[in-house]
Design a protein around this motif. Structure first.
Motif, PDB file in Angstrom:
ATOM      1  N   ALA A 134       0.742   3.723  -0.564  1.00  0.00           N
ATOM      2  CA  ALA A 134      -0.295   4.018  -1.546  1.00  0.00           C
ATOM      3  C   ALA A 134       0.000   3.414  -2.911  1.00  0.00           C
ATOM      4  CB  ALA A 134      -0.464   5.528  -1.678  1.00  0.00           C
ATOM      5  N   SER A 184      -3.283  -1.055   3.494  1.00  0.00           N
ATOM      6  CA  SER A 184      -2.060  -0.748   2.761  1.00  0.00           C
ATOM      7  C   SER A 184      -0.844  -1.422   3.379  1.00  0.00           C
ATOM      8  CB  SER A 184      -1.857   0.763   2.668  1.00  0.00           C
ATOM      9  OG  SER A 184      -1.769   1.338   3.952  1.00  0.00           O
ATOM     10  N   SER A 211      -3.279  -0.469  -3.207  1.00  0.00           N
ATOM     11  CA  SER A 211      -4.418  -0.217  -2.342  1.00  0.00           C
ATOM     12  C   SER A 211      -5.478   0.627  -3.036  1.00  0.00           C
ATOM     13  CB  SER A 211      -3.956   0.501  -1.072  1.00  0.00           C
ATOM     14  OG  SER A 211      -3.455   1.780  -1.397  1.00  0.00           O
TER      15      SER A 211
END
Length: 375
Positions: free
Chosen positions: A330, A269, A334
């Motif tokens: 997030a 990420s 990802s």
């Protein structure tokens, strides 16, 4: 009771209650083995390169592992000095130099005051141009690292188990140890550890005390380099520790690396986040999980000679720096679920002019029975 000394990289004076050391360079070797064997082993790991960094306080060197064409995995203490990020950097890999144009570091490293024992000493570098002459390393995401053979790879100070580290020559070396999860030595399970075994004093009752043919100990400057299991990067060199009061990478000292399988989500990420900010598509970061062998295998990628010049910078490239939570990335493609703190905006970074003029990397010691220094 024995005192275990944590050796952390230092760029500034710390409180007397906190143990301090230096960053790891290229590691110490068995007293009864040729140094050429360790250099030859390192040739199988061309994805590990040398980071040359600086800010207004000065310059320093570390190691790192290429994990995608434009992205390098390294340690958080390798990219900052007194909580201020580097503002120029070059990654030397094979016969090429690549300017660093972005850095993302784990926020827990800063919020914990550089607590080495937590296993959060991680950062991602973005390179301004793609690497095509070396294949990126795959991430090791299996959770079976305990008692596997690991191969440490990095640059810098070296010596033998009898002498400890005695010189820094910026030569890449690699050596092998039996790895254990950090809880075996009282640390976090987000770390992987090994001890530097004297072949004359091995204890068969201790699973970690089995000296290998190319037994090895991290030393100042190895920081940020890769620990490989079965050819995949399974750890990021963070610190060394001792119980004899001299954390000098001699026999009996301990090496510790941040466990990649515990941090794979953050690694992916963070790279995605940098890619979005720099206007790129998300990078391909390969990994492999499932049943593995003893860990004795290693990469045999096409090798290239390293440059002697380790102090080249492209003054036209500025480094964008970010402190990143476990969760805050997030939304950047990802597709992963994270554990950790709440989402928040990236923190602004103090200007380099606020740094006291010292030249080493910073890695703040952590208060416990153990005293360590960063690798």
């Amino acid at each position: 009771m024995k005192i275990n000394h944590l050796f952390a990289s230092t760029a500034t004076a710390l409180m007397a209650t906190v143990s301090v050391g230096f960053v790891a360079e290229a590691g110490t070797i068995r007293h009864d083995r040729s140094d050429s064997l360790y250099r030859n082993l390192a040739a199988g790991f061309p994805s590990v390169g040398y980071l040359s960094a600086r800010n207004s306080a000065g310059g320093w060197g570390c190691s790192g592992t290429l994990i995608a064409r434009n992205y390098v995995l390294t340690a958080a203490h390798c990219v900052e000095n007194s909580n201020v990020f580097m503002n120029q950097g070059t990654f030397l890999l094979g016969n090429q130099r690549y300017s660093v144009n972005g850095v993302a570091a784990n926020s827990n490293w800063f919020s914990s005051g550089g607590n080495l024992g937590l296993g959060v000493d991680l950062a991602i570098l973005s390179l301004s141009s793609s690497v095509w002459n070396v294949n990126p390393a795959m991430l090791y995401t299996s959770r079976d690292e305990d008692l596997k053979v690991g191969t440490y790879v990095g640059f810098g100070a070296t010596g033998t188990g009898d002498t400890g580290y005695i010189r820094s020559d910026s030569v890449k070396r690699a050596g092998q140890n039996i790895m254990g999860v950090g809880t075996r030595l009282g640390w976090s399970d987000r770390l992987l550890v090994s001890d530097f075994d004297d072949p004359r004093l091995a204890r068969s009752s201790d699973p970690l005390s089995q000296p290998l043919n190319l037994e090895y100990q991290l030393g100042p400057g190895d920081s940020g380099g890769g620990m490989f299991i079965d050819g995949r990067v399974a750890g990021v060199h963070s610190f060394i520790s001792s119980t004899d009061g001299a954390t000098n990478a001699d026999y009996g000292d301990t090496s510790a690396s941040v466990r990649v399988s515990s941090s794979a989500n953050w690694i992916r990420s963070a790279a995605n986040y940098l890619a979005q900010l720099l206007g790129r598509s998300n990078p391909t970061i390969a990994s492999s999980s499932g049943t593995t062998s003893s860990g004795a295998g290693w990469n045999q990628q096409a090798d290239s000679p390293l440059l002697d010049d380790d102090n080249w910078f492209d003054d036209s490239i500025s480094v964008e720096s970010f402190i990143l939570d476990e969760l805050e990335l997030a939304d950047f493609g990802s597709g992963l679920v994270f554990d950790g703190e709440n989402l928040r905006e990236p923190q602004s970074v103090p200007e380099p002019g606020m740094v006291v003029g010292l030249l080493a990397l910073v890695g703040l010691g952590w208060r416990s029975r153990k005293q360590s220094k960063a690798a």
